[in-house]
Design a protein around this motif. Structure first.
Motif, mmCIF file in Angstrom:
data_model
loop_
_atom_site.group_PDB
_atom_site.id
_atom_site.type_symbol
_atom_site.label_atom_id
_atom_site.label_comp_id
_atom_site.label_asym_id
_atom_site.label_seq_id
_atom_site.Cartn_x
_atom_site.Cartn_y
_atom_site.Cartn_z
ATOM 1 N N PRO A 31 0.828 -1.210 0.000
ATOM 2 C CA PRO A 31 0.000 0.000 0.000
ATOM 3 C C PRO A 31 0.858 1.253 0.000
ATOM 4 O O PRO A 31 2.006 1.248 0.443
ATOM 5 C CB PRO A 31 -0.790 -0.126 1.303
ATOM 6 C CG PRO A 31 0.070 -0.968 2.190
ATOM 7 C CD PRO A 31 0.819 -1.903 1.292
ATOM 8 N N GLU A 32 0.290 2.316 -0.522
ATOM 9 C CA GLU A 32 1.002 3.599 -0.577
ATOM 10 C C GLU A 32 0.489 4.519 0.517
ATOM 11 O O GLU A 32 -0.718 4.663 0.708
ATOM 12 C CB GLU A 32 0.768 4.257 -1.950
ATOM 13 C CG GLU A 32 1.233 3.408 -3.089
ATOM 14 C CD GLU A 32 2.380 4.049 -3.855
ATOM 15 O OE1 GLU A 32 2.676 5.214 -3.594
ATOM 16 O OE2 GLU A 32 2.959 3.348 -4.695
ATOM 17 N N ARG A 81 18.787 4.151 15.467
ATOM 18 C CA ARG A 81 17.481 3.656 15.039
ATOM 19 C C ARG A 81 17.568 2.193 14.598
ATOM 20 O O ARG A 81 18.424 1.810 13.807
ATOM 21 C CB ARG A 81 16.939 4.509 13.888
ATOM 22 C CG ARG A 81 15.541 4.128 13.449
ATOM 23 C CD ARG A 81 15.103 4.933 12.232
ATOM 24 N NE ARG A 81 13.747 4.585 11.806
ATOM 25 C CZ ARG A 81 13.443 3.529 11.061
ATOM 26 N NH1 ARG A 81 14.413 2.703 10.661
ATOM 27 N NH2 ARG A 81 12.203 3.283 10.710
ATOM 28 N N LYS A 82 16.625 1.360 15.110
ATOM 29 C CA LYS A 82 16.563 -0.059 14.770
ATOM 30 C C LYS A 82 15.414 -0.379 13.828
ATOM 31 O O LYS A 82 15.463 -1.361 13.086
ATOM 32 C CB LYS A 82 16.401 -0.895 16.043
ATOM 33 C CG LYS A 82 17.552 -0.810 17.018
ATOM 34 C CD LYS A 82 17.261 -1.646 18.261
ATOM 35 C CE LYS A 82 18.404 -1.530 19.254
ATOM 36 N NZ LYS A 82 19.671 -2.081 18.701
ATOM 37 N N GLY A 83 14.334 0.410 13.892
ATOM 38 C CA GLY A 83 13.163 0.089 13.087
ATOM 39 C C GLY A 83 11.929 0.782 13.613
ATOM 40 O O GLY A 83 12.002 1.912 14.114
ATOM 41 N N ILE A 84 10.786 0.100 13.523
ATOM 42 C CA ILE A 84 9.532 0.681 13.992
ATOM 43 C C ILE A 84 8.964 -0.153 15.131
ATOM 44 O O ILE A 84 9.168 -1.371 15.205
ATOM 45 C CB ILE A 84 8.485 0.805 12.862
ATOM 46 C CG1 ILE A 84 8.112 -0.567 12.284
ATOM 47 C CG2 ILE A 84 8.989 1.741 11.777
ATOM 48 C CD1 ILE A 84 6.935 -0.506 11.316
ATOM 49 N N LEU A 85 8.260 0.526 16.022
ATOM 50 C CA LEU A 85 7.576 -0.100 17.153
ATOM 51 C C LEU A 85 6.084 0.192 17.023
ATOM 52 O O LEU A 85 5.636 1.317 17.251
ATOM 53 C CB LEU A 85 8.114 0.455 18.471
ATOM 54 C CG LEU A 85 7.485 -0.099 19.754
ATOM 55 C CD1 LEU A 85 7.800 -1.589 19.916
ATOM 56 C CD2 LEU A 85 7.977 0.687 20.975
ATOM 57 N N LEU A 86 5.330 -0.794 16.576
ATOM 58 C CA LEU A 86 3.879 -0.666 16.501
ATOM 59 C C LEU A 86 3.309 -0.691 17.911
ATOM 60 O O LEU A 86 3.765 -1.479 18.749
ATOM 61 C CB LEU A 86 3.291 -1.819 15.685
ATOM 62 C CG LEU A 86 3.840 -2.017 14.266
ATOM 63 C CD1 LEU A 86 3.379 -3.351 13.703
ATOM 64 C CD2 LEU A 86 3.399 -0.873 13.360
ATOM 65 N N THR A 87 2.321 0.147 18.187
ATOM 66 C CA THR A 87 1.773 0.210 19.539
ATOM 67 C C THR A 87 0.252 0.156 19.513
ATOM 68 O O THR A 87 -0.384 0.486 18.512
ATOM 69 C CB THR A 87 2.202 1.499 20.273
ATOM 70 O OG1 THR A 87 1.599 2.640 19.634
ATOM 71 C CG2 THR A 87 3.711 1.644 20.294
ATOM 72 N N ASN A 88 -0.318 -0.245 20.654
ATOM 73 C CA ASN A 88 -1.766 -0.228 20.832
ATOM 74 C C ASN A 88 -2.072 -0.010 22.305
ATOM 75 O O ASN A 88 -1.514 -0.692 23.162
ATOM 76 C CB ASN A 88 -2.396 -1.537 20.358
ATOM 77 C CG ASN A 88 -3.914 -1.524 20.488
ATOM 78 O OD1 ASN A 88 -4.457 -1.848 21.534
ATOM 79 N ND2 ASN A 88 -4.592 -1.120 19.432
ATOM 80 N N PRO A 89 -2.987 0.941 22.627
ATOM 81 C CA PRO A 89 -3.254 1.280 24.021
ATOM 82 C C PRO A 89 -4.294 0.404 24.696
ATOM 83 O O PRO A 89 -4.555 0.559 25.890
ATOM 84 C CB PRO A 89 -3.777 2.717 23.921
ATOM 85 C CG PRO A 89 -4.511 2.727 22.615
ATOM 86 C CD PRO A 89 -3.701 1.839 21.699
ATOM 87 N N ALA A 196 4.088 -0.769 4.162
ATOM 88 C CA ALA A 196 4.007 0.544 3.524
ATOM 89 C C ALA A 196 5.177 1.432 3.905
ATOM 90 O O ALA A 196 5.604 2.288 3.116
ATOM 91 C CB ALA A 196 2.684 1.216 3.892
ATOM 92 N N LEU A 197 5.695 1.229 5.113
ATOM 93 C CA LEU A 197 6.826 2.033 5.567
ATOM 94 C C LEU A 197 8.161 1.441 5.134
ATOM 95 O O LEU A 197 9.229 1.969 5.492
ATOM 96 C CB LEU A 197 6.780 2.183 7.096
ATOM 97 C CG LEU A 197 5.606 3.021 7.628
ATOM 98 C CD1 LEU A 197 5.586 3.009 9.144
ATOM 99 C CD2 LEU A 197 5.666 4.452 7.109
ATOM 100 N N GLY A 198 8.117 0.333 4.400
ATOM 101 C CA GLY A 198 9.332 -0.248 3.852
ATOM 102 C C GLY A 198 10.194 -0.988 4.857
ATOM 103 O O GLY A 198 11.398 -1.145 4.643
#
Length: 486
Positions: A31-32, A81-89, A196-198
């Motif tokens: 996705p874009e 920086r290592k990458g992304i951390l997806l979060t949910n509250p 999408a964030l590669g």
């Protein structure tokens, strides 16, 4: 007054099998991202916002789309920086502001340096294709946690009320999206954000309901999930009928902390022993059942306010709860409460129903709920007859997809963090999830109460161990952190 109190309390509170083959985000085109200005009430310092058009039904990747909005709090230290951390509250609730909330409550700077912290409004909630059940103000005031049922007649009365809500959901303008707004698809949306964030992989940090979302994400995407931390854990089936019932046990587990504190602070007049404080709870509930307070708060709402009051811990939270009880005891108005304003309540509550009712099949017999309420009223007398009461899910259609349960197949990358005493997601549920993951997981248990451990709680042992895992990737073995800050 009752409506605003119960609505604010509920919304503020919060909560092996794989999916059908071929149903994943991996088979969909990348996705874009459409980068957009964050909505005014989301535009906190450092946050960026993006939109994705994602499959409503991942079995039909070229079919109808649903819009999902996510946020990013980018690392400002490229060297670390290592990458992304997806979060949910948790919730399921809006999550766009959660990266900023984590920063505000003390997410270590080292973690902020290591990751772009990602938030997301789950599909059907907030700014992600919001859903509706056309609920009235009165219906929304009842929130997501059922009212305490003193007898079978009150269960049947509640059944009539929630059947009406279910009918409204199934006739609403978002009814055709309802079957697809599930935790499994939210997990697929998260992996679509990653793609999408590669990023080749993504780490995850989720609380309460977010623990189940993290379990599903790690199960569906073992190859693209990196370090998975799930906190304040629901049982392996998530917020299903048994997960909801566990709130009754959670109150029994957690209340002794407050009772001990109140007994040590006799100036509040609630008793000089923990036993007297517990007796005061039942006395106040019975009196308010018989005659509501000057503000119209009855025993059902009193029990709910106590339940949500146990989410916090320590002097500040317990002083507030004790002051509330003292006012009830004296027949005085409640002290001023600083409940945050809850935006987009219709989409929040409707979207939450879509998820919990679409994840698993709930009992459809009203009599079944009458029996479990009767059992839990005795087993967990403080709150069991609320937690076991009937939900609109009893009148929803069967889920389209087999429920996703935690799998022991995959990398050993799951770390559970769990307070030993939690009113909403008790330790018993966390142990269920830990067992389901087998050797894939380890669990840190913390000798403290309240809802939320990592950075929300102040236990240095637990906080340091989780931070070390997020930074270094060396997951600890099962361990127990003693009470205190060290």
């Amino acid at each position: 007054m009752r409506k605003s109190l119960s609505l604010a309390a509920v919304v503020t509170a919060a909560a092996g099998l794989v999916a059908v083959p071929g149903v994943s985000s991996a088979g969909t085109p990348k996705p874009e991202v459409q980068w957009v200005a964050c909505p005014a009430d989301v535009a906190l310092p450092g946050l960026e916002c993006g939109k994705l058009q994602l499959p409503l039904d991942y079995r039909k990747p070229q079919g109808r789309k649903t819009e999902v909005m996510f946020s990013r709090l980018a690392s400002k230290n490229p060297a670390k920086r290592k990458g992304i951390l997806l979060t949910n509250p948790g919730g399921p609730s809006e999550g766009l502001t959660f990266p900023a909330v984590l920063k505000a409550v003390g997410l270590p700077q080292s973690v902020q340096d290591a990751y772009d912290v990602i938030g997301m409004d789950p599909r059907g909630i907030g700014y992600s294709s919001p859903s509706t059940c056309d609920m009235t103000e009165e219906q929304m005031a009842d929130g997501s946690v059922p009212p305490y049922a003193n007898n079978s007649a009150e269960v049947r009365q509640r059944a009539a009320e929630v059947e009406k809500i279910a009918e409204q959901c199934l006739k609403s303008s978002s009814a055709d999206e309802l079957p697809y707004n599930t935790t499994a698809n939210i997990a697929r949306d998260l992996d679509s954000v990653r793609a999408a964030l590669g990023e080749k992989k993504a780490s995850f940090l989720g609380y309460s309901y977010g623990s189940y979302l993290g379990s599903v994400y790690a199960t569906l995407f073992p190859k693209t999930s990196d370090r998975v931390v799930i906190d304040s854990n629901l049982p392996k089936g998530g917020w299903d009928v048994e997960g909801g019932r566990l709130m009754g046990r959670g109150v029994e587990d957690t209340f002794p902390d407050f009772a001990k504190w109140a007994a040590a602070h006799p100036e509040h007049g609630l008793g000089t022993t923990p036993q007297q404080v517990r007796a005061k709870f039942f006395d106040l509930a019975a009196r308010l059942d018989e005659k509501p307070s000057v503000e119209g708060i009855d025993g059902r709402t009193f029990r709910l306010l106590t339940f949500t009051g146990l989410y916090g811990t320590g002097d500040a939270a317990f002083t507030k709860l004790a002051a509330s009880w003292k006012a009830f005891d004296a027949g005085q108005p409640q002290p001023p409460q600083d409940y945050p304003e809850v935006p987009r309540v219709q989409a929040l509550l409707a979207g939450r129903l879509h998820v919990i009712c679409g994840d698993s099949a709930w009992p459809t017999s009203v009599g079944a709920y009458e029996r479990t309420v009767a059992v839990d009223r005795v087993r967990h007398p403080m709150f069991g007859a609320a937690a076991a009461n009937i939900q609109p899910c009893a009148f929803f259609p069967k889920p389209l997809e087999k429920q996703v349960l935690p799998s022991d197949r995959g990398p050993r990358n799951v770390l559970l963090v769990q307070n030993e005493r939690d009113p909403a997601t008790p330790l018993a549920g966390a142990r269920s999830t830990r067992r389901a993951f087998g050797d894939r997981a380890a669990m840190i248990t913390v000798d403290q109460g309240g809802h939320g451990a990592y950075v929300i709680g102040k236990n240095k042992c637990a906080n340091d161990k989780v931070t070390e895992y997020l930074l270094g990737g060396q997951r600890p073995d099962d361990l127990r952190c003693a009470a205190g800050t060290s």
